[in-house]
Design a protein around this motif. Structure first.
Motif, mmCIF file in Angstrom:
data_model
loop_
_atom_site.group_PDB
_atom_site.id
_atom_site.type_symbol
_atom_site.label_atom_id
_atom_site.label_comp_id
_atom_site.label_asym_id
_atom_site.label_seq_id
_atom_site.Cartn_x
_atom_site.Cartn_y
_atom_site.Cartn_z
ATOM 1 N N GLN A 79 38.214 35.793 34.272
ATOM 2 C CA GLN A 79 39.403 36.646 34.247
ATOM 3 C C GLN A 79 39.489 37.425 32.937
ATOM 4 O OE1 GLN A 79 42.983 34.588 35.636
ATOM 5 N NE2 GLN A 79 41.700 33.162 36.765
ATOM 6 N N PHE A 80 38.401 37.436 32.183
ATOM 7 C CA PHE A 80 38.353 38.164 30.924
ATOM 8 C C PHE A 80 37.281 39.246 30.983
ATOM 9 C CE2 PHE A 80 40.109 34.004 29.785
ATOM 10 C CZ PHE A 80 41.286 34.417 29.187
ATOM 11 N N ASP A 115 56.261 38.125 29.198
ATOM 12 C CA ASP A 115 54.944 38.344 28.621
ATOM 13 C C ASP A 115 54.162 37.032 28.503
ATOM 14 O OD1 ASP A 115 53.241 38.531 25.808
ATOM 15 O OD2 ASP A 115 53.145 40.356 27.010
ATOM 16 N N PRO A 116 52.949 36.969 29.055
ATOM 17 C CA PRO A 116 52.164 35.727 28.976
ATOM 18 C C PRO A 116 51.892 35.287 27.545
ATOM 19 C CG PRO A 116 51.197 37.234 30.581
ATOM 20 C CD PRO A 116 52.251 38.003 29.866
ATOM 21 N N GLY A 117 51.619 36.244 26.669
ATOM 22 C CA GLY A 117 51.365 35.901 25.273
ATOM 23 C C GLY A 117 52.575 35.271 24.614
ATOM 24 N N ASN A 145 49.328 31.097 34.469
ATOM 25 C CA ASN A 145 48.659 32.377 34.284
ATOM 26 C C ASN A 145 47.565 32.180 33.232
ATOM 27 O OD1 ASN A 145 48.282 34.915 32.638
ATOM 28 N ND2 ASN A 145 49.607 35.764 34.209
ATOM 29 N N HIS A 146 46.382 32.700 33.469
ATOM 30 C CA HIS A 146 45.253 32.393 32.562
ATOM 31 C C HIS A 146 45.516 32.863 31.138
ATOM 32 C CE1 HIS A 146 44.174 36.597 33.337
ATOM 33 N NE2 HIS A 146 43.382 36.527 32.288
ATOM 34 N N LYS A 147 46.301 33.950 30.976
ATOM 35 C CA LYS A 147 46.607 34.431 29.622
ATOM 36 C C LYS A 147 47.546 33.466 28.904
ATOM 37 C CE LYS A 147 45.896 39.340 30.596
ATOM 38 N NZ LYS A 147 46.526 40.681 30.663
ATOM 39 N N GLN A 150 45.449 30.376 27.900
ATOM 40 C CA GLN A 150 44.620 30.687 26.743
ATOM 41 C C GLN A 150 45.452 30.743 25.465
ATOM 42 O OE1 GLN A 150 41.556 30.984 27.850
ATOM 43 N NE2 GLN A 150 40.430 31.403 25.972
ATOM 44 N N ALA A 151 46.643 31.350 25.553
ATOM 45 C CA ALA A 151 47.477 31.540 24.360
ATOM 46 C C ALA A 151 48.068 30.237 23.839
ATOM 47 C CB ALA A 151 48.603 32.535 24.662
#
Length: 255
Positions: A79-80, A115-117, A145-147, A150-151
């Motif tokens: 997904q990146f 916002d995912p971040g 959510n993959h973001k 990751q965050a």
């Protein structure tokens, strides 16, 4: 250990969409650091990796979960924009609310954070400051959510995120204090803060919604130190850091 097949590729690709994550009760973590920070905390369905990654870094105890893929296959599932050498597919854990833990501690509440971040940052902050539970409105971005995953930099393993009807939650615990930040609130640096209750943070553009704001009984302000023209507001992740840090500082101050 097995080689990948088209069925697995199809499932992993579908997990980019929340509907399919919910249907399958699966989510992904991608990249060496994210995978190694989380593989001790979730049930792993597949650990998909290249042969080179496997030979250098694979966890021997996960041998039966390992699925080997080549670089082209990894790119199909990633997904990146730059595919990694490893993707873990985890089962979503069942998260029960521990009422005693909620009543005895400080809890974060998120009202439509998009916002995912920002969500990932807030989960990391909660982990750093020892907050066990985050309660999020249904409209808040999905924690899987993959973001977001990751965050969080692994903090998703230790902080429980519960999705709920936030007004109902606050009414259920109406004997606990509910803090929130507003432009007409009391200066947080001059306020008496507690280490129990709920701290509410709102949407990036709209702030705390009307239904939730009515249930906030302790309104706080993060004052600007600029007497002239200044930024309209703080990013919700930054605001969370300032507010939660001040709550924790108040504990030390009052000891």
């Amino acid at each position: 250990m097995q080689d990948i097949n088209n069925g697995i590729i199809k499932v992993v690709r579908s997990l980019a969409v929340k509907k399919y994550r919910d249907d399958e009760r699966l989510f992904v973590a991608e990249g060496t650091k994210c995978v190694r920070d989380t593989w001790d905390y979730f049930n792993c369905k597949w650990l998909i990796c290249t042969r080179a990654w496997h030979d250098r870094l694979a966890n021997a105890t996960m041998h039966d979960k390992i699925v080997l893929a080549n670089n082209q296959q990894m790119a199909k599932m990633s997904q990146f924009s730059t595919p990694s050498d490893v993707i873990a597919v985890y089962e979503m854990p069942e998260k029960e609310i521990d009422e005693k833990e909620v009543r005895d501690g400080l809890n974060i509440v998120l009202d439509n954070v998009q916002d995912p971040g920002n969500l990932g940052t807030i989960i990391r902050l909660a982990d750093w400051y020892g907050i066990k539970n985050i309660f999020a409105s249904i409209g808040t971005v999905d924690v899987y959510n993959h973001k977001v995953v990751q965050a969080t930099m692994g903090a998703i393993s230790r902080v429980k995120v519960h999705y709920c009807d936030v007004p109902n939650l606050l009414e259920e615990y109406n004997d606990l204090p509910v803090w929130g930040t507003f432009l007409d609130g009391d200066n947080i640096y001059q306020s008496e803060l507690d280490n129990k209750g709920f701290v509410v943070f709102g949407n990036e553009g709209q702030g705390i919604g009307q239904k939730v704001s009515k249930l906030v009984n302790k309104r706080l302000l993060i004052p600007s130190w600029n007497s002239g023209e200044t930024s309209e507001s703080l990013n919700v992740g930054v605001a969370t850091a300032v507010v939660i840090s001040e709550f924790r500082r108040s504990v030390l101050k009052n000891k």
